[in-house]
Design an enzyme around this catalytic site. Structure first.
Site, PDB file in Angstrom:
ATOM      1  NE  ARG A 109      -3.682  -2.065   2.770  1.00 24.68           N
ATOM      2  CZ  ARG A 109      -3.513  -3.189   3.489  1.00 24.68           C
ATOM      3  NH1 ARG A 109      -2.361  -3.401   4.124  1.00 24.68           N
ATOM      4  NH2 ARG A 109      -4.457  -4.095   3.561  1.00 24.68           N
ATOM      5  CE  LYS A 138      -6.465  -0.300   4.600  1.00 21.98           C
ATOM      6  NZ  LYS A 138      -7.733  -0.605   3.918  1.00 21.98           N
ATOM      7  CG  HIS A 173      -4.693   0.937  -4.098  1.00 25.85           C
ATOM      8  ND1 HIS A 173      -4.194   0.736  -2.819  1.00 25.85           N
ATOM      9  CD2 HIS A 173      -5.804   0.161  -4.193  1.00 25.85           C
ATOM     10  CE1 HIS A 173      -4.996  -0.102  -2.174  1.00 25.85           C
ATOM     11  NE2 HIS A 173      -5.971  -0.477  -2.985  1.00 25.85           N
ATOM     12  NE  ARG A 198      -3.178  -3.379  -1.430  1.00 24.05           N
ATOM     13  CZ  ARG A 198      -2.799  -4.202  -0.444  1.00 24.05           C
ATOM     14  NH1 ARG A 198      -1.518  -4.503  -0.296  1.00 24.05           N
ATOM     15  NH2 ARG A 198      -3.687  -4.710   0.378  1.00 24.05           N
ATOM     16  CG  HIS A 208      -6.627  -8.419   1.483  1.00 25.39           C
ATOM     17  ND1 HIS A 208      -6.764  -8.828   0.169  1.00 25.39           N
ATOM     18  CD2 HIS A 208      -6.455  -7.075   1.441  1.00 25.39           C
ATOM     19  CE1 HIS A 208      -6.671  -7.772  -0.623  1.00 25.39           C
ATOM     20  NE2 HIS A 208      -6.489  -6.710   0.120  1.00 25.39           N
ATOM     21  CE1 TYR A 229      -6.616  -6.312  -6.407  1.00 29.38           C
ATOM     22  CE2 TYR A 229      -7.012  -7.431  -4.334  1.00 29.38           C
ATOM     23  CZ  TYR A 229      -6.719  -6.287  -5.038  1.00 29.38           C
ATOM     24  OH  TYR A 229      -6.542  -5.103  -4.375  1.00 29.38           O
TER      25      TYR A 229
END
Length: 308
Positions: free
Chosen positions: A153, A177, A248, A251, A274, A283
């Site tokens: 990210r 995150k 992004h 990514r 994730h 994806y």
């Protein structure tokens, strides 16, 4: 004690203002709820008598009259629901008819991606002629290679420190995150680009320290997220690629290309950081040519019979 609907709206907005909600949000709430109250007045429906069916009629009216998208309808309903919840809690309303009304959410759009050849055109573009531009390209190439190599990210690459890189094992320690840490690999091309960049790094500021940010300006300051975004765009333009390239998107490319070549959803989920597998599943683009090829090779009833 009964109040006019618009008076209730004004009272609710004042409370929201006290809670430090932004002016933009308050204006949107006011507009959305007033639209609904005007609709009720036009239909001669008292606020206390509003039912879920009236709300559905209103939302259908908005779609028909204004061609509102699903996201805008969700916003309208959210504002009305919050207003009515407040009115119910304050005993201005007997019940909240918006409580049980749910709109069907539209499926998340597939993230954009670009093909492998286009990514390679950006990464393998020739070195600029001017020495200072050469140094900037060496730094920017390391950024691009790392974004594509490890699916980072923007905030993750911006926050990367020298100590987070293990060159021997080609691993990065990433803080993602929620301050969650994960270990991700990086490829040999990214390793070469990073080593080339660190030579320029020493020219710019001298010795390396473990806590130093990996990507800096010529003045020695950590690049800001906006600066990284700008440099990524500039290098795509310099490569002659007609793509609005941003971190992004690289990514997305990492995830799509890894999945199409490996099919290992769990491994890609781990590398992307994730927490939920369904996030990674967006994806899994279907390559119909590849699908047909696999089917022809694998299914017992698809294989062509040999001629006798």
């Amino acid at each position: 004690m009964s109040y006019e609907p618009l008076t209730l709206l004004s009272m609710w907005l004042k409370e929201r203002q006290i809670q430090n909600q932004s002016l933009h949000t308050l204006q949107a709430y006011a507009r959305d709820v007033k639209d609904f109250l005007d609709f009720c007045q036009h239909k001669n429906i008292a606020l206390n008598n509003v039912e879920a069916s009236d709300l559905r009629e209103y939302l259908a009216f908005k779609v028909e009259q204004q061609q509102l998208a699903s996201s805008s309808l969700q916003r309208h309903l959210s504002a009305i629901r919050q207003f009515m919840k407040w009115a119910e809690q304050g005993q201005y309303l007997g019940f909240n008819p918006a409580d049980d009304l749910q709109l069907k959410r539209q499926p998340r759009p597939l993230p954009g991606t670009i093909d492998i050849e286009t990514v390679q055109q950006i990464l393998d573009q020739p070195m600029p002629e001017k020495p200072i531009e050469q140094q900037l390209w060496i730094r920017d190439k390391a950024i691009l290679e790392l974004l594509y190599s490890s699916g980072l990210r923007l905030a993750e690459i911006q926050g990367l420190s020298i100590k987070d890189i293990d060159f021997n094992r080609q691993l990065l320690r990433i803080t993602g995150k929620g301050n969650k840490t994960r270990i991700v690999p990086f490829g040999s091309k990214a390793k070469d680009s990073l080593l080339n960049w660190l030579k320029i790094y020493r020219i710019w500021i001298g010795d390396l320290q473990a806590d130093f940010p990996v990507f800096i300006s010529q003045k020695g300051n950590a690049l800001s997220p906006r600066q990284i975004e700008n440099r990524v765009k500039i290098q795509a333009q310099r490569a002659g690629v007609n793509v609005d390239l941003h971190p992004h998107l690289l990514r997305h490319c990492f995830a799509s290309h890894m999945l199409s070549n490996s099919g290992d959803l769990r491994a890609v989920q781990e590398m992307l950081g994730h927490s939920n597998l369904t996030t990674t599943q967006i994806y899994t683009h279907i390559d119909f040519d590849r699908l047909a090829q696999v089917y022809d090779q694998a299914h017992p009833r698809a294989q062509k019979s040999s001629s006798h």
